[in-house]
Each structure stands twice: as C-alpha cells, then as structure tokens.
Design an enzyme around this catalytic site. Structure first.
Site, PDB file in Angstrom:
ATOM      1  N   ARG A  10      13.875  19.696  47.998  1.00  0.00           N
ATOM      2  CA  ARG A  10      13.595  19.356  46.645  1.00  0.00           C
ATOM      3  C   ARG A  10      14.481  20.452  45.658  1.00  0.00           C
ATOM      4  NH1 ARG A  10       7.251  18.737  45.812  1.00  0.00           N
ATOM      5  NH2 ARG A  10       7.286  20.265  47.663  1.00  0.00           N
ATOM      6  N   TYR A  49      -5.343  11.646  50.379  1.00  0.00           N
ATOM      7  CA  TYR A  49      -3.965  12.009  51.274  1.00  0.00           C
ATOM      8  C   TYR A  49      -4.098  10.779  52.664  1.00  0.00           C
ATOM      9  CZ  TYR A  49      -1.328  14.101  55.137  1.00  0.00           C
ATOM     10  OH  TYR A  49      -0.364  14.570  56.160  1.00  0.00           O
ATOM     11  N   LYS A  80      -1.145   7.879  53.217  1.00  0.00           N
ATOM     12  CA  LYS A  80      -0.432   7.760  54.703  1.00  0.00           C
ATOM     13  C   LYS A  80      -0.422   6.545  55.091  1.00  0.00           C
ATOM     14  CE  LYS A  80       1.633  10.865  56.516  1.00  0.00           C
ATOM     15  NZ  LYS A  80       2.820  11.475  56.241  1.00  0.00           N
TER      16      LYS A  80
END
Length: 347
Positions: A38, A160, A164
C-alpha cells in the site's frame, strides 16, 4: 541476475505474515516475484523479514504500490505475471464501526485483482481465503470440516469471517462467469502459527504474544486447528503449479484440534523461563461472552465458544502430496520467534 524466462508471480500484500513466507518459498524456488504494498515505504521492512527467513539474494523481487480500494496500478502490477497469489485482505485486528468497512474492501479488492489478472493473461489465480469461509456460523456442526463446507453468513459471525466468505464466493463466481479461462484455486488456512520474521504477524500469533507477556490470566475455551506459515506457503505454491489444484479449495491445517490451554501448555513445555507468564487455567464461557459486549476485540472469540472447529487436511495431502509440520512445531516456532521480537532482537 535472475533469468528473464523464469515465471513471474505477483503476490499481493507483500508485507503480511503469510505473504512474506510465500515470497520466501517462491524466491527459494527461483521464481521472479513482484509484490504489492500500500505504501512503498515498507520495502526495506519486507527485505529485512526475508533476510530473517534466510533469503539474502532478493534481486528477483520487485515492489509496486497498489491498494485494494483503488484501481490504480493493478494493470501494471499484473502485467506479464504468469501467476497471481492474492493474499492481501483487511485485518481482523482493526476495530470497524460498520462491517461493510471490512467486507467491501475484501470483496471489491478480490474482484479488482481478478480482473487485472484475467486481462494480463495470467494462468492461475490462487486466493488466500480462510477457515472463516468454511466453518463458522454452524452452531451444531459435528466435525471435521472439509472443503465442501461454507460458513453461514446469515448467522452471528464476525465481519472478518463474513468478509472472507463473501470474497471467496465472489471469486468463484467471477471465474465461472467472467474468467475467460483464468484458473482459480483457494487456500483456506486455520490458525496460522510459525516463525515470525518481523513486526507484522497474524492475529493467531497475537494470542501467543499476549500469553507470553502475561496479559492473559486465563484462556478462553476454544478448540482450534493450527498450521505453520511455512506449510501454508508451500500449499499456495502447490495450488499454483499442480494441474490437480485447478478449480479446487484446500484447507491448510495439521488436523490436530487443540484447546487454547493446550497451546499454552506447549509454550511452557518448550520455552522455559520465557513462558513464566503463560496462563495455566481457562476462563468460563459466560465471562468471555459478557466481556465481549464491552470489548470489540473479544467478539470474534465469543462467537467461537463451544463450537467444533476441527478440520480435515486429507484433500491437500491426497491431491497435492502436501505434508505439514505438527501443530506443536508450529506453535513452538511462533513462541521462540515472538520472544525475539519482544526482546527487540528482530528489527
């Protein structure tokens, strides 16, 4: 200098714990590797982690700046890549105001990288998914979970794990509908342990850190499977190269179901005085659930209490010949390397 005809692999999120181990594996096998960050400020940090992992020659490695939330540079990142291993994903360690803050970058990010990989003519795309896309949200499931299972996103699961699951489902749908021949395989790790090579490590390792630092006086009653990051990396490379892996999911697990207290006992058994702060008792589920109301970091743990989280690794062993280290070896490697990090011996 590396030979120009060596296959080029794009690895996304190159500063991450699993990604660094994948890069180590690829460089050892003489692949050329391009990895995204990033911010390019972390290049030296990644090189230092690779040196900690035993790779001194990084001439076959290059960096490019790219972010999952932006189209910028993904065309350049995938240009000429024979394979793409997509590891980058929002971390569960951050606290999000809204679950979409975690889910949207995961889903949109995987689609962004898939489109770029397809347009660049990559042969195969390997997605780092998670056990969280397989075995959560099933309160009465009796194990072990296999690759045929999917998490229930309608249940009360952590964002989370939902991210996924939805990201992996989106990837399979994209390849089927818009892939134009791009092959896909996924690797779904359980709790990832193994050697820590720098300040960046998995959320599973963070539990070990808290134990060693004495921040946990007792551990939750969670039974989980574990796997070594080095074996997760090897499974990614097998999934990338083996014809049998095309269109398949693979659980990365030693298939040994251990309680968190057993993990603590392993640390004490092997680490001597360095493990003097490791807890020796469990905390009642009711206390964890009550604490999770006020502590967002406990909410994912609270949803896993009382669940059968055991897994099978038969598919990876049978189809790909994968042979992981034991859970004990992985946990000890985490503990020993974490102690070095805590003592400041790993810069």
């Amino acid at each position: 200098m590396p030979e120009n005809n060596n296959p080029l692999v794009l690895v996304t999120g190159g500063s991450g714990f699993i990604a660094v181990h994948i890069i180590l594996n690829l460089l050892a096998k003489k692949y050329r590797v391009r990895t995204t960050l990033r911010t390019l400020d972390r290049q030296d940090e990644v090189r230092a982690m690779l040196r900690s992992g035993g790779i001194s020659d990084v001439s076959s490695l290059s960096f490019i700046q790219a972010d999952l939330t932006s189209d910028t540079n993904w065309k350049n990142a995938t240009a000429g890549a024979d394979y793409v291993i997509h590891v980058a994903s929002p971390t569960p360690n951050r606290i999000y105001k809204d679950e979409d803050e975690m889910i949207r970058p995961a889903v949109e990010g995987v689609l962004r990288v898939l489109r770029a990989a397809r347009d660049a003519g990559a042969k195969r795309f390997v997605l780092t998914s998670a056990f969280g896309a397989i075995g959560v949200g099933h309160r009465h499931h009796v194990g072990p979970y296999t690759e045929a299972d999917w998490s229930n996103t309608d249940a009360n699961i952590h964002p989370y794990q939902k991210s996924k699951t939805l990201a992996e489902r989106a990837a399979w749908r994209f390849v089927q509908q818009e892939g134009k021949g791009l092959e896909l395989a996924t690797v779904n790790p359980v709790g990832v342990m193994g050697p820590i090579l720098g300040q960046d490590y998995s959320h599973s390792n963070d539990i070990v850190r808290q134990m060693l630092e004495g921040k946990l006086k007792a551990v939750p009653k969670i039974y989980s499977d574990y796997v070594d990051a080095r074996d997760v990396a090897e499974l990614h490379v097998l999934a990338m190269t083996r014809p049998e892996a095309k269109g398949e999911r693979f659980i990365a697990s030693t298939a040994e179901n251990l309680s968190t207290l057993q993990v603590a006992n392993i640390l004490r058994k092997h680490l001597g005085d360095d493990a003097k702060n490791v807890p020796k008792k469990e905390v009642a589920n009711t206390i964890v659930r009550a604490a999770a109301i006020f502590n967002p970091k406990l909410r994912m743990i609270a949803t896993l209490l009382g669940q059968d989280l055991s897994t099978s690794n038969e598919k990876a062993k049978r189809l790909l010949g994968w042979r992981p280290r034991s859970a004990e070896e992985a946990i000890v490697a985490t503990g020993r390397s974490m102690i070095k990090v805590m003592k400041g011996h790993m810069k």
